[in-house]
Design a protein around this motif. Structure first.
Motif, PDB file in Angstrom:
ATOM      1  N   THR A  73       0.833  -1.202   0.000  1.00  0.00           N
ATOM      2  CA  THR A  73       0.000   0.000   0.000  1.00  0.00           C
ATOM      3  C   THR A  73       0.869   1.254   0.000  1.00  0.00           C
ATOM      4  OG1 THR A  73      -1.688  -1.196   1.266  1.00  0.00           O
ATOM      5  CG2 THR A  73      -1.863   1.199   1.195  1.00  0.00           C
ATOM      6  N   ALA A  74       1.916   1.239   0.820  1.00  0.00           N
ATOM      7  CA  ALA A  74       2.842   2.376   0.867  1.00  0.00           C
ATOM      8  C   ALA A  74       3.558   2.554  -0.462  1.00  0.00           C
ATOM      9  CB  ALA A  74       3.862   2.177   1.991  1.00  0.00           C
ATOM     10  N   ALA A  75       3.877   1.446  -1.131  1.00  0.00           N
ATOM     11  CA  ALA A  75       4.531   1.530  -2.436  1.00  0.00           C
ATOM     12  C   ALA A  75       3.621   2.194  -3.464  1.00  0.00           C
ATOM     13  CB  ALA A  75       4.934   0.133  -2.910  1.00  0.00           C
ATOM     14  N   ILE A  76       2.326   1.908  -3.400  1.00  0.00           N
ATOM     15  CA  ILE A  76       1.375   2.555  -4.308  1.00  0.00           C
ATOM     16  C   ILE A  76       1.267   4.039  -3.985  1.00  0.00           C
ATOM     17  CG2 ILE A  76      -1.055   2.657  -4.975  1.00  0.00           C
ATOM     18  CD1 ILE A  76      -1.182  -0.360  -4.575  1.00  0.00           C
ATOM     19  N   ALA A  77       1.157   4.370  -2.700  1.00  0.00           N
ATOM     20  CA  ALA A  77       1.061   5.780  -2.296  1.00  0.00           C
ATOM     21  C   ALA A  77       2.289   6.563  -2.745  1.00  0.00           C
ATOM     22  CB  ALA A  77       0.889   5.875  -0.785  1.00  0.00           C
ATOM     23  N   ALA A  78       3.455   5.918  -2.725  1.00  0.00           N
ATOM     24  CA  ALA A  78       4.683   6.595  -3.138  1.00  0.00           C
ATOM     25  C   ALA A  78       4.690   6.937  -4.623  1.00  0.00           C
ATOM     26  CB  ALA A  78       5.896   5.718  -2.799  1.00  0.00           C
ATOM     27  N   GLN A  79       3.897   6.225  -5.413  1.00  0.00           N
ATOM     28  CA  GLN A  79       3.830   6.540  -6.841  1.00  0.00           C
ATOM     29  C   GLN A  79       2.926   7.737  -7.115  1.00  0.00           C
ATOM     30  OE1 GLN A  79       6.019   4.576  -8.371  1.00  0.00           O
ATOM     31  NE2 GLN A  79       6.120   3.481  -6.406  1.00  0.00           N
ATOM     32  N   PHE A  80       1.974   7.991  -6.226  1.00  0.00           N
ATOM     33  CA  PHE A  80       0.991   9.038  -6.473  1.00  0.00           C
ATOM     34  C   PHE A  80       1.404  10.402  -5.935  1.00  0.00           C
ATOM     35  CE2 PHE A  80      -1.880   5.484  -7.273  1.00  0.00           C
ATOM     36  CZ  PHE A  80      -2.639   5.985  -8.328  1.00  0.00           C
ATOM     37  N   THR A  81       2.354  10.463  -5.032  1.00  0.00           N
ATOM     38  CA  THR A  81       2.688  11.730  -4.376  1.00  0.00           C
ATOM     39  C   THR A  81       4.132  12.106  -4.657  1.00  0.00           C
ATOM     40  OG1 THR A  81       3.470  10.718  -2.310  1.00  0.00           O
ATOM     41  CG2 THR A  81       1.105  11.108  -2.521  1.00  0.00           C
ATOM     42  N   GLU A  82       4.411  13.393  -4.575  1.00  0.00           N
ATOM     43  CA  GLU A  82       5.785  13.891  -4.705  1.00  0.00           C
ATOM     44  C   GLU A  82       6.441  14.089  -3.351  1.00  0.00           C
ATOM     45  OE1 GLU A  82       6.328  17.264  -7.164  1.00  0.00           O
ATOM     46  OE2 GLU A  82       5.261  16.430  -8.871  1.00  0.00           O
ATOM     47  N   SER A  83       5.724  13.862  -2.274  1.00  0.00           N
ATOM     48  CA  SER A  83       6.222  14.103  -0.932  1.00  0.00           C
ATOM     49  C   SER A  83       6.211  12.819  -0.120  1.00  0.00           C
ATOM     50  CB  SER A  83       5.369  15.166  -0.230  1.00  0.00           C
ATOM     51  OG  SER A  83       5.597  15.183   1.154  1.00  0.00           O
ATOM     52  N   ALA A  84       7.318  12.542   0.565  1.00  0.00           N
ATOM     53  CA  ALA A  84       7.368  11.376   1.442  1.00  0.00           C
ATOM     54  C   ALA A  84       6.384  11.527   2.594  1.00  0.00           C
ATOM     55  CB  ALA A  84       8.787  11.186   1.986  1.00  0.00           C
ATOM     56  N   ARG A  85       6.226  12.753   3.105  1.00  0.00           N
ATOM     57  CA  ARG A  85       5.278  12.988   4.196  1.00  0.00           C
ATOM     58  C   ARG A  85       3.856  12.646   3.754  1.00  0.00           C
ATOM     59  NH1 ARG A  85       5.932  16.506   8.349  1.00  0.00           N
ATOM     60  NH2 ARG A  85       3.913  17.438   7.847  1.00  0.00           N
ATOM     61  N   LEU A  86       3.488  13.058   2.538  1.00  0.00           N
ATOM     62  CA  LEU A  86       2.141  12.776   2.060  1.00  0.00           C
ATOM     63  C   LEU A  86       1.953  11.280   1.815  1.00  0.00           C
ATOM     64  CD1 LEU A  86      -0.585  13.837   1.296  1.00  0.00           C
ATOM     65  CD2 LEU A  86       0.285  14.370  -0.993  1.00  0.00           C
ATOM     66  N   ALA A  87       2.979  10.621   1.296  1.00  0.00           N
ATOM     67  CA  ALA A  87       2.886   9.174   1.089  1.00  0.00           C
ATOM     68  C   ALA A  87       2.681   8.447   2.417  1.00  0.00           C
ATOM     69  CB  ALA A  87       4.153   8.661   0.392  1.00  0.00           C
ATOM     70  N   LYS A  88       3.412   8.874   3.449  1.00  0.00           N
ATOM     71  CA  LYS A  88       3.222   8.277   4.774  1.00  0.00           C
ATOM     72  C   LYS A  88       1.832   8.583   5.308  1.00  0.00           C
ATOM     73  CE  LYS A  88       8.119   8.541   6.058  1.00  0.00           C
ATOM     74  NZ  LYS A  88       9.117   9.220   6.933  1.00  0.00           N
ATOM     75  N   GLY A  89       1.391   9.823   5.102  1.00  0.00           N
ATOM     76  CA  GLY A  89       0.080  10.203   5.602  1.00  0.00           C
ATOM     77  C   GLY A  89      -1.050   9.424   4.950  1.00  0.00           C
ATOM     78  N   LEU A  90      -0.968   9.240   3.630  1.00  0.00           N
ATOM     79  CA  LEU A  90      -1.996   8.480   2.935  1.00  0.00           C
ATOM     80  C   LEU A  90      -2.042   7.029   3.409  1.00  0.00           C
ATOM     81  CD1 LEU A  90      -1.595   9.791  -0.741  1.00  0.00           C
ATOM     82  CD2 LEU A  90      -3.499  10.235   0.830  1.00  0.00           C
ATOM     83  N   THR A  91      -0.857   6.433   3.547  1.00  0.00           N
ATOM     84  CA  THR A  91      -0.820   5.037   3.995  1.00  0.00           C
ATOM     85  C   THR A  91      -1.307   4.911   5.427  1.00  0.00           C
ATOM     86  OG1 THR A  91       1.131   4.750   2.576  1.00  0.00           O
ATOM     87  CG2 THR A  91       0.609   2.975   4.103  1.00  0.00           C
TER      88      THR A  91
END
Length: 543
Positions: A194-212
């Motif tokens: 799930t985190a790997a998918i979120a990392a593809q959609f965002t330009e920010s590591a913080r946002l990827a962590k937040g989404l996951t």
């Protein structure tokens, strides 16, 4: 944005078609990831895995006879509030009670560990520009993602081994130990994808962590809603949650091995989606591009910029605390029924919440949980300047008329003030869910702030003096979480419990309000923060 196909730099000799060229350099990147996580990953595995064994020994001590365990299981299954928090009890054996107590929280924490590992070695590497440098060598397009996912698999496999060893050591080995370890680790790997998918959609590591993290929270809420409605894990809501899948594997209760295949299937689907997305974008790009724009109005100042950068996270935390507080408040009415006449369980709640009445002790323990979770927010917010600096976005700001102190203070005001805001939201949510004692619960929530601020001050000091070591503040928060959530159940010695600043605060509501410890923690937080700002002013900026 428009996805663009990435081609190999001239002279690298890298193949960009299908096959091993897509994965070239994976093992080197995996070794690098494991080396970088050589401290934090074993700490996660040992603390989380060891807690299963500790809880098993504690249950064996507290409920030594079959009759006591059967009475406990019946009382837990009969209380919808407690089922919402922990899930139903499927077996009154020691192993079955450990599974009831730990599998949901263990799976959620394994998911958090996995999201940190994956985002750190994917989106964070791209955000800082290190991935672009590595990609100029013989590194396949999907090698970074593969290495990150393998690192998460290694962490979860190690966690599973520690859980199995610990359960065997506490006298609850066998097939149940394999089932509980596999379910927890499987959910961890699932959320790594799930985190790997979120990392593809965002330009920010913080946002990827937040989404996951939001997906993990939603999964826990779905499980709680389903378990509060039924006592056998059969609710549709429970089955919509991967955490609900873990508990429905039913360790130590005629294990359902086919549930592990459901988890494996979800892992395969999400992993395939992550790989497909990774192949359709350039390094550093994302499918949800940020919106560039001129600095007008409120974002023409350093504080305005800090508000703009952190307002989304603060809003999310505030809403979440209000909702969680309302849930905790709703559970309070069943606190007496939850414990019944069991004095040992009553003692656990009193160690968490003080020596007042049971209802007040329960409320105080829930407020303490909110306080320790708020520490996660303040550390994340204080570290925002660190991510801005390492990503190279701080230098253009500081090249103008903005000084380092003013720039950093803008973010610190959001961090420390935001911690107060989310605790107010949590206190209001508790009062709304409970239906009583608004002033008392609001005061109980606010008294947690000195300890939260102290951890923020430690983070600020680390950032100012040792910026490369600043992320170690997450480890300090993890220790406080473990002491606050597991320490009372294990009846740890008081000197160990005193390592957490939250231990020194009055357990409100119910206990006597003593201002001395709160004032001391506040002064220490201010001093540490001032020291961090002074060090930031003198040191070189990271590049």
């Amino acid at each position: 944005m428009t996805a663009v196909t990435m081609t190999a730099p001239a002279g690298t000799g890298r193949r960009t078609g299908t096959g091993t060229g897509q994965l070239a350099g994976t093992w080197a990147l995996l070794r690098l990831a494991l080396r970088r996580d050589r401290v934090i990953m074993p700490l996660w595995v040992i603390v989380l895995g060891g807690s299963f064994s500790s809880v098993g020994k504690s249950i064996s001590s507290l409920y030594a006879t079959e009759a006591q365990r059967a009475e406990l299981a019946a009382s837990m299954n009969g209380n919808s509030s407690l089922r919402a928090m922990y899930g139903p009890v499927f077996s009154d054996s020691v192993g079955g009670l450990v599974s009831w107590r730990m599998i949901a929280f263990g799976a959620a924490l394994a998911a958090v560990m996995s999201l940190v590992v994956v985002v750190r070695h994917t989106r964070e590497e791209e955000e800082t520009g290190r991935q672009e440098m590595l990609s100029s060598a013989v590194v396949g397009r999907r090698a970074p993602l593969t290495a990150a996912l393998l690192a998460a698999v290694v962490a979860n496999a190690a966690l599973a081994l520690v859980i199995m060893a610990g359960m065997a050591g506490s006298g609850a080995g066998g097939a149940g130990a394999v089932a509980i370890a596999s379910a927890v680790a499987g959910v961890g790997v699932l959320f790594a994808c799930t985190a790997a998918i979120a990392a593809q959609f965002t330009e920010s590591a913080r946002l990827a962590k937040g989404l996951t993290a939001a997906v993990i929270g939603a999964a826990f809420v779905l499980k709680a809603a389903g378990d509060s409605a039924t006592d056998d894990g059969s609710s549709v809501f429970t089955w919509l949650s991967p955490i609900g899948w873990a508990e429905n594997a039913r360790p130590y209760a005629d294990e359902r091995w086919w549930v592990l295949l459901v988890i494996a299937g979800a892992v395969a689907v999400q992993c395939a989606a992550a790989y497909a997305l990774a192949g359709r974008r350039d390094v550093g790009m994302s499918f949800l591009a940020t919106r560039p724009g001129p600095a007008r109005g409120r974002i023409s100042t350093a504080f305005g910029l800090a508000v703009r950068l952190q307002r989304g996270a603060l809003l999310g935390w505030t809403v979440s605390f209000a909702a969680v507080g309302a849930v905790f408040g709703g559970l309070t009415g069943g606190a007496a029924d939850l414990v019944g006449d069991n004095e040992k369980t009553r003692e656990i709640f009193e160690r968490m919440g003080g020596q007042a009445g049971l209802t007040d002790a329960f409320l105080a323990s829930m407020v303490s949980v909110l306080g320790t979770v708020a520490a996660l927010y303040i550390v994340s917010s204080v570290l925002r300047p660190h991510s801005e600096e390492t990503a190279g976005r701080a230098e253009p700001v500081l090249a103008g008329g903005v000084g380092r102190i003013g720039w950093a203070v803008g973010h610190l005001l959001i961090a420390f003030g935001g911690a107060g805001l989310i605790m107010v939201a949590g206190g209001l949510g508790l009062a709304a869910g409970y239906g009583h004692e608004l002033p008392a619960l609001l005061g109980a929530a606010l008294i947690q702030l000195p300890a939260v601020w102290l951890l923020g001050g430690v983070t600020a000091l680390l950032y100012g003096t040792l910026p490369k070591a600043a992320p170690a503040a997450w480890g300090l928060v993890g220790i406080c979480l473990a002491l606050g959530w597991i320490g009372p159940a294990l009846d740890l010695p008081q000197p160990v419990m005193d390592l957490s600043p939250f231990t020194h605060l009055p357990k409100l509501p119910g206990a006597e309000l003593v201002w001395g410890p709160a004032a001391l923690l506040t002064v220490l937080a201010a001093a540490l923060t001032a020291g961090g700002l002074a060090a930031l002013r003198r040191r070189d900026m990271l590049s």
